[in-house]
Enzyme design. Structure first.
Site: not given
Ligand code: AMP
Length: 215
Positions: A13, A88, A127, A162, A173
């Site tokens: 994404k 999400r 990554r 990360r 996740r």
């Molecule tokens: P991402 O980089 O989008 O994978 O987000 C990293 C982390 O941020 C996720 O594993 C969640 O802990 C948190 N996070 C990001 N976006 C959301 C969302 N829309 N709702 C809840 N947690 C989020």
């Protein structure tokens, strides 16, 4: 454009969103990037979010909605936006629907990026991300490695794996995605907004999304 990118962690994404911003000046809004910057800066939002993020869990809907209500009304969103990692959960999608209706904003569509699980697992464990919160360039040690010594080719900062990209956090996740985010496919299907893209190459997916926008 006004689109949502839906897909499991590692579906690409972020990469697709970045490439799409070059198309028409729409901004990428990544809740993950916003939260990581808040954690790094040690803001109240960051302090609250850090524990959830490190174990690969979702941050509470109320926190996310508070930040997105503000973000979507910032001037740079007028040209369009690409939502990356938001919504999400079903409650976030419901709240977003109400928010957009209030702002009289219509979405073009929701792009669901479908990627096989083995491809996702391989991508996530290989990554690397630039540690500079203003850059956050994404690399892959196999297909797109960082510069010598593991530094970012754009800004020279070290690249890192990360905390939520350990194998344990990754499987959590993916489970969280299946339980809480995958139901959005049905939600947006019913709304008549869903378009699914089988996504193995980010560049091809970007071209398909551009095609769907023109159609
Ligand atoms: P991402 O980089 O989008 O994978 O987000 C990293 C982390 O941020 C996720 O594993 C969640 O802990 C948190 N996070 C990001 N976006 C959301 C969302 N829309 N709702 C809840 N947690 C989020």
């Amino acid at each position: 454009m006004r689109i949502i990118l839906l897909g499991a962690p590692g579906a690409g994404k972020g990469t697709v969103a970045k490439l799409l911003t070059e198309f028409d000046g729409s901004v990428q809004i990544s809740t993950g990037d916003i939260l990581r910057a808040a954690v790094k800066e040690g803001t109240p939002l960051g302090k609250e979010a850090k524990g959830y993020m490190d174990r690969g869990d979702l941050v509470p809907d109320s926190l996310i909605m508070k930040l997105m209500e503000v973000r979507l009304q910032e001037p740079d969103c007028a040209k369009g936006f690409i939502l990356d990692g938001f919504p999400r959960t079903i409650p976030q999608a419901e709240a977003l629907k109400t928010l957009l209706a209030g702002l009289k904003i219509r979405l073009d569509f929701v792009a669901n990026l479908e990627v096989p699980r083995d491809v996702i697992l391989d991508r996530l464990t290989t990554r690397r991300t630039c540690s500079n919160p203003d850059c956050q360039e994404i690399y892959n040690i196999k297909s797109n490695p960082p510069g010598p010594g593991g530094v970012c080719k754009k800004c020279g900062s070290p690249t890192i794996q990360r905390a939520d990209e350990t194998e344990e956090a990754i499987s959590f996740r993916l489970e969280t995605y299946n339980a809480k985010t995958a139901p959005l496919i049905g939600f947006y299907g019913k709304e008549g907004l869903l378009k699914t893209f089988v996504s193995l190459s980010s560049k091809d997916t970007v071209e398909s999304i551009k095609g769907a926008l023109k159609a």
